[in-house]
Design a protein around this motif. Structure first.
Motif, short mmCIF file in Angstrom:
data_model
loop_
_atom_site.label_atom_id
_atom_site.label_comp_id
_atom_site.label_asym_id
_atom_site.label_seq_id
_atom_site.Cartn_x
_atom_site.Cartn_y
_atom_site.Cartn_z
N ARG A 130 3.68 -0.05 4.64
CA ARG A 130 3.15 0.18 3.30
C ARG A 130 4.20 -0.08 2.22
O ARG A 130 3.84 -0.44 1.10
CB ARG A 130 2.62 1.61 3.16
N ASN B 80 -1.59 -3.79 4.32
CA ASN B 80 -1.54 -2.38 3.94
C ASN B 80 -0.45 -2.07 2.92
O ASN B 80 -0.26 -0.90 2.55
CB ASN B 80 -1.34 -1.50 5.18
N ILE C 24 1.52 -1.17 -0.25
CA ILE C 24 1.23 -0.60 -1.57
C ILE C 24 2.42 -0.78 -2.52
O ILE C 24 2.30 -0.52 -3.71
CB ILE C 24 0.85 0.89 -1.47
N LYS D 266 -4.35 -3.12 -1.95
CA LYS D 266 -3.85 -1.76 -2.14
C LYS D 266 -2.55 -1.72 -2.94
O LYS D 266 -1.99 -0.66 -3.16
CB LYS D 266 -3.62 -1.09 -0.78
N SER E 72 -6.94 -2.49 -6.25
CA SER E 72 -5.99 -2.04 -7.27
C SER E 72 -5.33 -3.22 -7.97
O SER E 72 -5.12 -4.28 -7.38
CB SER E 72 -4.94 -1.13 -6.65
#
Length: 334
Positions: free
Chosen positions: A126, A148, A150, A172, A197
């Motif tokens: 992430r 995944n 972020i 994300k 997002s």
């Protein structure tokens, strides 16, 4: 007698082989044996640096410096190698830590070379921070396979070439940092079509050319920093009515558009100095009670500087070196 002797040898070999994993696990405590072996390979690939002196064989890797294990699975979930005297390249073995959530190499000026493609095996990743290094070559397109993510931080390196348009496939991502590199070419038009997002976008201090994609009008960037590039043309699409922008930084480019046509401003930080922006300063700036920083110096603006609201918080440095701006805090209009 020979058959009995052979049987004893085979039985002994079986017992030794069956006990090896248990012995390794007993010596390394909570640490997963596979992660343990990979970490020792990473240490060796980096030249056994003093920074990783706690990575001692036959000890529990979950107690080693610069990493963290999950309390339930005991798998390594964070590897953070930060600010040490380490040389070489990012070891390809990092891709063999399948439970990694956070991979960080940061402030290691002697780490060079490309990003290893093996990181695409880290499907749980992430946070990817590879910054303040000396990585070179193009920003690899394969990073977009890490669906995944972020947070993606590749700033303060020496990456060259274009920005991968595939990065718009992240759904994300909260922040994308590609600033402080040597990237060239245009900003991908696909960056106006992020799904899910909308990331804070940092592309400053590169060698980007061309125009800002019109598709950016579709994106509510909370933070967008395009400063210190060679961008041309319009930037008015960034000023979205009722938008959620907090920071817009477009200084030190060659942007040229009529600022007076901006109908509404709602942000905390606007820096557009050193461009070719013309027109007048719109009255909308007075109505923006949230604006804390404003710099329109070194442009081609004209007309009377608006007053009222919180305008008295901006001094002459916000307006100097324009074509014909006048009124406080500059000289009176004639």
């Amino acid at each position: 007698m020979e058959r009995t002797h052979l049987t004893i040898i085979l039985l002994s070999a079986f017992l030794v082989s069956s006990l090896l994993p248990h012995s390794l696990n007993a010596a390394t405590g909570r640490c997963n044996p596979s992660d343990y072996e990979v970490l020792l390979k990473i240490k060796q690939a980096l030249g056994n640096p003093y920074h990783l002196a706690s990575w001692v064989p036959n000890t529990d890797c979950c107690d080693w410096y610069a990493l963290q294990c999950n309390d339930t699975t005991n798998r390594v979930v964070e590897l953070t190698i930060f600010s040490g005297q380490i040389s070489g390249q990012i070891p390809s073995e990092v891709g063999d830590l399948p439970y990694l959530d956070n991979l960080t190499f940061r402030k290691l000026s002697n780490i060079t070379g490309p990003i290893p493609q093996s990181i695409t095996k880290l499907k749980r990743l992430r946070f990817l921070r590879l910054s303040w290094l000396n990585l070179t070559g193009p920003v690899p397109d394969f990073i977009s396979e890490l669906s995944n993510l972020i947070f993606l931080e590749l700033n303060f390196n020496k990456f060259t070439g274009p920005i991968p348009s595939s990065f718009s496939s992240f759904t994300k991502l909260g922040a994308l940092r590609l600033d402080r590199n040597q990237l060239s070419g245009s900003i991908p038009e696909s960056f106006g079509h992020f799904k899910g997002s909308v990331p804070d976008l940092y592309l400053s201090d590169n060698q980007l050319t061309g125009q800002i994609p019109n598709s950016f009008a579709n994106m509510a960037f909370s933070t967008i920093d395009l400063s210190r590039n060679k961008l041309t043309g319009d930037a008015s699409m960034l000023f979205i009515p009722n938008g959620s922008s907090v920071i817009i930084a477009i200084s030190r480019n060659m942007l040229a558009f009529d600022f007076s046509k901006v109908k509404k401003l709602s942000m905390q930080y606007l820096d557009m100095n050193h461009n070719m922006i013309y027109g007048s300063i719109p009255k909308a700036i007075v109505d923006d009670a949230n604006l804390q920083f404003f710099n329109a110096s070194y442009n081609r603006l004209c007309g009377v500087i608006p007053t009222g609201g919180n305008m008295n918080r901006f001094n002459y440095s916000s307006y100097i070196h324009n074509k014909c701006l006048c009124g406080p805090p500059l000289a009176a209009c004639k």
